[in-house]
Design a protein around this motif. Sequence first.
Motif, PDB file in Angstrom:
ATOM      1  N   MET A  87      -6.172   1.325   6.924  1.00  0.00           N
ATOM      2  CA  MET A  87      -6.511   0.643   5.675  1.00  0.00           C
ATOM      3  C   MET A  87      -8.003   0.778   5.407  1.00  0.00           C
ATOM      4  O   MET A  87      -8.425   1.059   4.294  1.00  0.00           O
ATOM      5  CB  MET A  87      -6.109  -0.839   5.760  1.00  0.00           C
ATOM      6  CG  MET A  87      -6.460  -1.652   4.530  1.00  0.00           C
ATOM      7  SD  MET A  87      -5.547  -1.145   3.064  1.00  0.00           S
ATOM      8  CE  MET A  87      -4.053  -2.131   3.269  1.00  0.00           C
ATOM      9  N   ALA A 143       0.857  -1.181   0.000  1.00  0.00           N
ATOM     10  CA  ALA A 143       0.000   0.000   0.000  1.00  0.00           C
ATOM     11  C   ALA A 143       0.894   1.232   0.000  1.00  0.00           C
ATOM     12  O   ALA A 143       1.748   1.374   0.871  1.00  0.00           O
ATOM     13  CB  ALA A 143      -0.906   0.002   1.230  1.00  0.00           C
ATOM     14  N   ASP A 149       1.942   0.432   4.120  1.00  0.00           N
ATOM     15  CA  ASP A 149       1.464  -0.775   4.752  1.00  0.00           C
ATOM     16  C   ASP A 149       1.710  -1.928   3.796  1.00  0.00           C
ATOM     17  O   ASP A 149       1.955  -1.724   2.603  1.00  0.00           O
ATOM     18  CB  ASP A 149      -0.041  -0.669   5.048  1.00  0.00           C
ATOM     19  CG  ASP A 149      -0.470  -1.523   6.225  1.00  0.00           C
ATOM     20  OD1 ASP A 149      -1.615  -1.385   6.687  1.00  0.00           O
ATOM     21  OD2 ASP A 149       0.346  -2.356   6.680  1.00  0.00           O
ATOM     22  N   ASP A 150       1.637  -3.138   4.312  1.00  0.00           N
ATOM     23  CA  ASP A 150       1.673  -4.290   3.417  1.00  0.00           C
ATOM     24  C   ASP A 150       0.759  -5.372   3.953  1.00  0.00           C
ATOM     25  O   ASP A 150       0.300  -5.309   5.096  1.00  0.00           O
ATOM     26  CB  ASP A 150       3.105  -4.800   3.194  1.00  0.00           C
ATOM     27  CG  ASP A 150       3.712  -5.461   4.432  1.00  0.00           C
ATOM     28  OD1 ASP A 150       4.849  -5.953   4.313  1.00  0.00           O
ATOM     29  OD2 ASP A 150       3.087  -5.463   5.502  1.00  0.00           O
ATOM     30  N   GLY A 151       0.490  -6.350   3.099  1.00  0.00           N
ATOM     31  CA  GLY A 151      -0.417  -7.412   3.518  1.00  0.00           C
ATOM     32  C   GLY A 151      -0.555  -8.421   2.410  1.00  0.00           C
ATOM     33  O   GLY A 151       0.345  -8.584   1.574  1.00  0.00           O
ATOM     34  N   SER A 191      -3.912  -6.659   6.330  1.00  0.00           N
ATOM     35  CA  SER A 191      -2.935  -5.584   6.494  1.00  0.00           C
ATOM     36  C   SER A 191      -2.197  -5.854   7.800  1.00  0.00           C
ATOM     37  O   SER A 191      -2.550  -6.765   8.543  1.00  0.00           O
ATOM     38  CB  SER A 191      -3.626  -4.218   6.574  1.00  0.00           C
ATOM     39  OG  SER A 191      -4.230  -4.054   7.845  1.00  0.00           O
ATOM     40  N   THR A 192      -1.178  -5.042   8.108  1.00  0.00           N
ATOM     41  CA  THR A 192      -0.507  -5.177   9.397  1.00  0.00           C
ATOM     42  C   THR A 192      -1.505  -4.819  10.504  1.00  0.00           C
ATOM     43  O   THR A 192      -2.495  -4.130  10.263  1.00  0.00           O
ATOM     44  CB  THR A 192       0.694  -4.220   9.508  1.00  0.00           C
ATOM     45  OG1 THR A 192       0.221  -2.883   9.351  1.00  0.00           O
ATOM     46  CG2 THR A 192       1.750  -4.514   8.466  1.00  0.00           C
TER      47      THR A 192
END
Lengths: 75, 861, 135
Positions: free
Chosen positions: B610, B577, B586-588, B602-603
Motif C-alpha cells: 500500500m 484497493a 487489498d481492503d481497509g 490496510s490489511t
Amino acid sequence: MALEVPCPHCGPRPFTEFAFGGEERPVEAADAEAEFARVYLPQNAAGPRRERWFHALGCRTWFTVTRDTTTNRID
Amino acid sequence: MGALRFEGREVPVLGDDTVASALYRAGVRTFTRSLKYHRRRSLYCGTGECPNCLVTVDGVPGVRSCITPAREDMRVERAHGWPSTERDLLHVTDRLHRLMPVGFYYKTFIRPRFAWPVAERLIRRATGLGRLPEDGTRQTPTARHLRTTVLVVGAGTAGLAAAVEAARAGERVVVCDEAPIGSRLAPGRTLDRVRALEAEIRALAEVQVLDRHAALGLYEGSFVPLAAEDELVQVRAERVVVATGATESHPVFPGNDLPGIWLGRAAARMVARHGVPIGERIVVAASTAEGMEHLSALVAAGANVIAAVVPASLGTEVPDGVETIVDGKLTSAQGRKAIAAVFVETSGGTRRISCDALVLSLGLAPRDVLVRMAVDEPVEVVGDASLGDQEPHLHEDGTLCLCEDVSLHDLRQAWDEGYRSSEILKRYTTATMGPCQGAMCGRALACAARNLEDVPASPAGASPAGARTTARPPARPVPLETLAAAVHEVIEKRTSLHEVHVAAGARLGWSGAWMRPFGYGDWHAEYRAVRERVSLMDVGTLGKFLVAGRDAAALVDRMFPTRIRDLEPGRSRYLLALDEGGFVMDDGLLCALHDGAFYLTSTSGGAARMDARLREWADLLGLHVHVLDRTAELGAINVAGPLARKVLELLCEDPLDADAFPYPGHREVVVAGVPCRAIRTGFVGELAFELHHPRSRGPELWAALMREGRTFDILPHGLDALELLRLEKGHLYLGQDTMPDDTPVKLGLSWAVDAGKEWFVGKPALERVASLPPSRRLFGLEFDGGPDDIAELRGMPITVEGAVVGRVTSAERSITLDRAIGLGWIRTTGDGFPTELRAGTAAARVVPTPLYDPEGVRVRG
Amino acid sequence: MADLRVVTVLSSGAGCDRVADLPGACRVSPTEVMIVGDASVEVLERAVRLEDPDAVVIDVSDGWALVLLEGPGAREAFARLSELELPARGFVQGEVARIGARALVREGGIGLLVPAMLEAHVRERIRTDCRGLVP
C-alpha cells in the motif's frame, strides 16, 4: 545481490533493495482496445527499455531507468 | 608427526604430507573407481582438479586427498566400489560396456514399466561419489560482505605481483587463493619468488590476504563470493584480476586413465617434496618448460627415469642417463591394475616401452572459468591464466572425462546418434558435468566436437559445434551450508504487546511475517466474550498511513474506487484497493481528518505494498502529496462487544455515545491517559472501537482496559476466534476467500465502488469486464452433514452431480447460529446458480450474508 | 524507546533543504528529512513552512528502535549484516539483515535505526551472526 540498480538519491545499490515496477507506460489510453494493451501487453522489447523501480529498503521513492534487457546493464 | 587411520590400519604422517602422499607412501595404489565402469583410478593431477583422489575424511565424502594436509587421527576411507575399492565386483560393468553405451539409461530398462524404478535404484547404488554423513553437526559458517577496489584471484607469482602493483598505486586490494599460499608448488625458483612476494604483501596495510578462500564465480557488478571452511565472503570489487594460472593439460589416448599415469606436477611433488618413489621404470613425456623442470626434479631426487619423450627443441635439456625420444607421439598405454607399457610412435615406427609409471607434461590449460563468466565486467587476466588456448592432445580413443567416465568412443557414438554440438554432447554424455566441471576435459570436449564436425575452425573463433560450453558458477565445489550462510529469509515482526501475549499464555503463530496470538486457551470462550460481553484484540499489525498535502484528496479519489467527495472529517468508509486490471488487491478503512488529510488502514500483509502504491500513483499523477507509513509507529487495540462502550467510558472522558460518535466514524480521544484515534469498525459484527495509539503505550493501554474490563468478565481474543466472528458476518479474508483475479462484482462488493466517479485506478478494466458474461461469484454457504470438524471443508471442491462448479474457501461451525457455515466461490452464468450442491461429504446451499445480525444493528449501536 | 527522539519532515525539496543541515538531520529522500535527537516539532515546522506551507512535521519516535553496534568489532559485525558501505561518519540507509534500516555512524559505534516492529528480528540476527564481535 549481483545486479546493482542506481537509485537517483542513494546511488547504486544491490537489486534486493528494490521492487520492480515494470515497463514505463502511460497512465491512461485513448480507447478500450488501447487500454487493454496498456495494462496487459507490455512491449517486452529485447534491448534498452525504460523501467520503473522502487527503492523499497531505502529512500522509498520511485524512479525510471533505462535497462538493456539483453545485457542487463542499466545506464 | 603421528598417524592417520585408514580402513582399519594406522598410516604414518610425515613432514607436510597430504592425505594422498601419506596413503601412497603406505602402499595404497587404487584410490577410487571410475563412476560408470569402475575402472581403477590413482593419483593424477596433484592440484585438486581431477576426481581420482577423492576419499572420505572423518565421515565427509568428496575430499581431495592430493591437496588436503594430513592430520593425526584423521579417519580416511575410500568411497567407491563394492564390496571394497580394492576388490570391486562391479568392475564387471567395464566389460559390459557394450551393453551400457552412452545414454543407455534413456534407452534401456524402460519396459516393462516397473523396470525403470528398480533399475534406477540399482544404478544409483552402483555409482555415485560417496555417502553424506547422517548427522549434520558441522558448524554453520558465517557470511560477510567485503568491498574493495581490486580483487586478485590467485596468489601465485602473477597474482601477488599484480596485488603489489595495485597496492603501491594506492588502491584497496584483496588477494584470495583457494589454497594456503605456495602450498601447491614444488620447491624451486617459483616457490622462492612466491614467498618473497608474500612477505612484501603481508607488510602492506592496504592489502587483505584471504587464503583458503575459493572464488565461486564472477557475477554482475563484479561480485565474487569466496567460500572458506568457516565463512562465505561476498566480495564486490571495482575490478577483478584473474591470476588463477593453468593446469597441466589432460591428454586423451587409450589407457590414459590407468593407475601409474601422473601429470608432471603431481609426480614431481610426490617424489621431490614428499620423498615417495613412484616407480622403478619411469617414462616422462614433456613438451613444456615446466615439464622439463619436473623431469630434472625427478632425476635429481633419484627417480629412475628410463626415457623422456620430448619435442626436438627441448632435446638438449634432457638430463644425462635418460634415453631421449624426439618428436614421439603417445598412442596408448597398457596394463591391468596399473600401467605396464606405453606405446610411442616416431618417424621410425611404433615402440613399446615397458614401464611402471608415466609422467605427462604435454601442455598448459589456462584456468579461465571465471574469465568466461564475465560479460563486460572489468576483468584483467595475468600470468598463465592468460595463455592462449592450446590444442589438447587427442588420440582416437581414451577417457576424455575422468569424472563421468566418458570416452572419445562415447562421444563419437553420441555424435552418430545426432547430438551435434559440444553443449548437447555434454548433456547427453555428461562429459564435463562431474566434480572437475570441465577443468580437466572442457577443452578436450570442444576440440573433439570440432574434430567430429570436420570443418576447419573459422578465423574469428571456434565453430558453434566446437565452442567451449558455457561457464557457470560454482567454479569450485561448495557445501550448501556455506551458501546458506548468506540466506536469511525468515523475518519476524512483532507488535509492542508481544510480551503481554506471552505472559497471558497465548498460542502464538505466524500470520504472514507477523507473530500473532491465535488464542489464549479456549477460543470458544473468547468468541463468547466478543458476542456477549467485551473483548480485546491486538490489531497493531494493520497497515496505517497518513496521506497529507494539498493533493491528498485528489490522490485518494483517483487511486481508490471508494466515494470520497462526500466523506466529511470524522467519518470513515470501507476502502477497496484495485489494481489496473480491476482486481481487488487489498481492503481497509479510509478516515477523513480535519485538516484535509486522510488516515488509511490496510490489511497487515498488504501494508508495504500500500505504501509503495500510494507513492507510485502520487508520482505517476504528478500530485503534491505526503505519504507517511505509520504501521510501525502506531499500535491498535480493538475493543469489541456489546459492553465495549461501558468499559471505555470508565477510562475516557470524551463522548462515545452513538450521537456524538456515530458509525462509521473516528474520533481523537484519550483512553487511560493515552492519546488514541478511535475508529468504529464492524468486522466482527459487534459494537467495536479500534484504538490506534502510540506503539510504546500499547502495554499500558491494554493493561488499563483489562483491568477496568474485569467487572465485565473481559477476555482477549485471537485469530482463531476472529475467523468465526467475521465468517458469521460474511466478511472475507483477502487471500483466503479471494483470488488474484477477483473483481468487486465477483466478491459481492459492488456497493464499495463509486460507479459515478469519472476515473479511478481500474475503472476502465471494470467497464470492460462488466460487458463480459459473469464467470464466478463468492457466496455465503450453509452445510448439512459433513465432517465433525467443519473447518476440514476449507478448500473442498463444490460439486453438482459430480461436476466441479466451485470451491469452499472458509468453513466453520457457528456457535451462535448452531449451523455449519462458510464462504465459497461458484461458477455462475448470471441467470441463477445451482442450488443442490455438495462439498465433500456435506450437502451445501447458498445463503445470503450476513447470517448474524443481518441489519447490522449491533455494530451501529 | 524512551530516549530516542525521531522527527520526520515531509516537504518539497526546497522545504527539506531548510532543515537538512541541522544537527541530527538525515536526508532520507529528496522530499523527506529525518532528525534524530533533540528536535522541536514546532521549531522545525516554522522553519520548513516558510518555504512550503504544505509541509508535514511529525514526531515518529515510536516508529523506530535504536540498536547499537559498539566496540572495535562494530564495523565487522555490520559487514555480516549488510552489504552497505559505511561512511567514516554520517548516515546511510539500505538493506540490513534483510530489512530496510538506517545507520548512523558516530564515534565509538554504529547506531542502527530499525522499524520498531523489527527490533527483535535485528537483535536476533546480531546474536546469531555477529557472535563475539559486539556485546
